[in-house]
Enzyme design. Structure first.
Site, PDB file in Angstrom:
ATOM      1  N   GLN A 232       0.832  -1.198   0.000  1.00  0.00           N
ATOM      2  CA  GLN A 232       0.000   0.000   0.000  1.00  0.00           C
ATOM      3  C   GLN A 232       0.869   1.253   0.000  1.00  0.00           C
ATOM      4  OE1 GLN A 232      -3.260   0.368  -0.240  1.00  0.00           O
ATOM      5  NE2 GLN A 232      -3.902  -1.770  -0.111  1.00  0.00           N
ATOM      6  N   TYR A 261      -5.212 -13.886  -2.370  1.00  0.00           N
ATOM      7  CA  TYR A 261      -4.450 -12.774  -2.958  1.00  0.00           C
ATOM      8  C   TYR A 261      -3.629 -12.141  -1.825  1.00  0.00           C
ATOM      9  CZ  TYR A 261      -8.492 -13.341  -6.123  1.00  0.00           C
ATOM     10  OH  TYR A 261      -9.489 -13.850  -6.918  1.00  0.00           O
ATOM     11  N   GLU A 285      -1.115 -17.055  -2.707  1.00  0.00           N
ATOM     12  CA  GLU A 285      -0.504 -16.019  -3.541  1.00  0.00           C
ATOM     13  C   GLU A 285       0.272 -16.686  -4.661  1.00  0.00           C
ATOM     14  OE1 GLU A 285       0.454 -13.099  -5.561  1.00  0.00           O
ATOM     15  OE2 GLU A 285      -0.614 -12.536  -3.724  1.00  0.00           O
ATOM     16  N   ASP A 330      -8.269  -9.936  -1.004  1.00  0.00           N
ATOM     17  CA  ASP A 330      -7.834  -8.609  -1.425  1.00  0.00           C
ATOM     18  C   ASP A 330      -7.392  -8.706  -2.883  1.00  0.00           C
ATOM     19  OD1 ASP A 330      -6.881  -6.043  -1.645  1.00  0.00           O
ATOM     20  OD2 ASP A 330      -5.199  -6.299  -0.279  1.00  0.00           O
ATOM     21  N   CYS A 356     -10.213  -2.151  -4.095  1.00  0.00           N
ATOM     22  CA  CYS A 356      -9.730  -0.837  -4.509  1.00  0.00           C
ATOM     23  C   CYS A 356     -10.544  -0.271  -5.662  1.00  0.00           C
ATOM     24  CB  CYS A 356      -8.248  -0.896  -4.876  1.00  0.00           C
ATOM     25  SG  CYS A 356      -7.874  -2.068  -6.198  1.00  0.00           S
TER      26      CYS A 356
END
Length: 399
Positions: A232, A261, A285, A330, A356
């Site tokens: 981030q 994720y 991941e 995410d 997002c």
């Protein structure tokens, strides 16, 4: 044909507002709802137009003098002309509209401010380099590079990239919460700049000097993030999202939890603390670099199992088990459309979705609803001040 005048309507997803010209929809940048502006058409399609406001005839309350000299030129910011509190109100309107239109959900929440809430927040900046070697940012919806000498949203402790000449296509500057400074570029590095950073990494990930990673600190935990790995960009974003995710997940000791994720293991770390030694957290991941960092970041948590597959493949192969208690996801900006059915099939009691993009989130919430999961709560955060981007944390429960 002279530049036309339009009355501006509501804000739309993407950093522009909606107007009409001769019955046709126009998406206008650099304006506010309720304004009367002169516009210049920048793009035409069969169903709508794109335009920039070039003269404000009747301004709306909330308009301010843009602090950045490049406002309206580079495409990095959408709302330099808008008071920060009004920016958050606009973002809230966007989230509401997307949820209502795509998921038939009425949300009455507000977008929460996170400090810093205007400038000096972006800890990772990728600058393009023009033919003259000048670093800059691209114009909106264009490959054209606007050379800049200062970027107001850039964190003040970033390595000094601007104001120099670079023989490369791009230069990425990174500063971590612990003060580590990294450059990612194929350019030769000026001696004074190289002496002031902790590492230089090539675009292909090869470490060219010093460290190839930075350390990010979130609450009481440290995380290694290599090169251009995802993290981030707002300095308080990671802690803000961790707290919202943990609150929404309500993990109990002994639970089985999926972190999808998962990146370098940010949420996995704190979910593992909640699940305890008798719990299990599967951290999924597929990116190799992030997986390597996750292995380092999570090595002392025996309840964590790393799964190096895409989320869709892991769900399709049944390698995540037949049922779980909690799922956290995410996904990238495009959302998790292909994973919804597989997640719901594991019958978790709670799902926490970090998003997002409010449009992708709303679409996926509608898909989860069809699978028997309803929205139980949603928080939204202004983690990208001066831009149209907004981060949401949605909590779903079985109906």
């Amino acid at each position: 044909m002279s530049d036309p005048i339009v009355d501006v309507g509501p804000v739309a997803h993407g950093g522009h507002c909606v107007a009409r010209l001769d019955g046709q929809v126009v998406f206008v940048r650099h304006t506010l709802p309720g304004e009367r502006v002169r516009i210049r058409i920048t793009d035409r399609s069969s169903s709508f137009l794109r335009a920039d406001a070039i003269e404000i005839i009747e301004p709306a309350s909330g308009r301010v003098e843009a602090p950045c000299r490049y406002a309206g030129q580079c495409g990095g910011c959408d709302f330099q002309h808008v008071d920060p509190a009004v920016q958050r109100a606009l973002l809230g309107d966007v989230v509401r509209e997307q949820l209502r239109r795509l998921a038939h959900i009425d949300w009455e929440g507000e977008v929460e401010a996170v400090e810093p809430s205007s400038t000096g927040w972006r800890t990772r900046m990728q600058f393009a380099v023009d033919e003259a070697g000048r670093p800059g940012l691209r114009r909106h919806r264009s490959h054209e590079i606007i050379a800049v000498e200062r970027c107001l949203i850039a964190h003040p402790d970033l390595p000094e990239v601007l104001g120099r000449s670079w023989d490369a296509d791009s230069v990425e500057a990174i500063v971590s919460s612990t003060g580590d400074r990294l450059l990612v570029t194929d350019a030769s590095i000026p001696d004074d700049v190289e002496a002031a950073v902790d590492g230089v990494v090539a675009v292909d990930g090869t470490v060219r000097g010093g460290k190839g990673s930075v350390v990010e600190q979130v609450l009481a935990a440290d995380f290694r993030v290599s090169g251009s790995g995802f993290w981030q960009v707002h300095p308080d974003a990671a802690a803000t999202l961790v707290e919202a995710v943990v609150e929404g997940a309500q993990v109990e000791p002994g639970d089985t939890v999926l972190d999808l994720y998962a990146g370098v293991g940010l949420f996995t770390t704190f979910l593992a603390d909640e699940a305890g030694e008798d719990g299990v957290v599967l951290s999924v991941e597929s990116d190799r670099g992030a997986s390597r960092d996750a292995r380092r970041n999570l090595h002392d948590l025996p309840q964590v199992r790393l799964v190096g597959e895409t989320v869709e493949r892991a769900l399709g192969q049944g390698s995540l088990g037949e049922s779980v208690d909690v799922v956290v996801l995410d996904p990238p900006r495009t959302g998790a459309k292909k994973a919804v059915r597989g997640i719901a099939g594991l019958e978790p009691r709670r799902i926490v979705y970090v998003a997002c993009d409010p449009a992708a989130l709303a679409r996926d919430l509608a898909a989860f609803d069809a699978q028997g999961y309803r929205l139980d709560g949603l928080r939204a955060f202004a983690l990208f001040p001066m831009t149209h981007h907004v981060e949401c944390v949605a909590v779903l429960v079985r109906r």
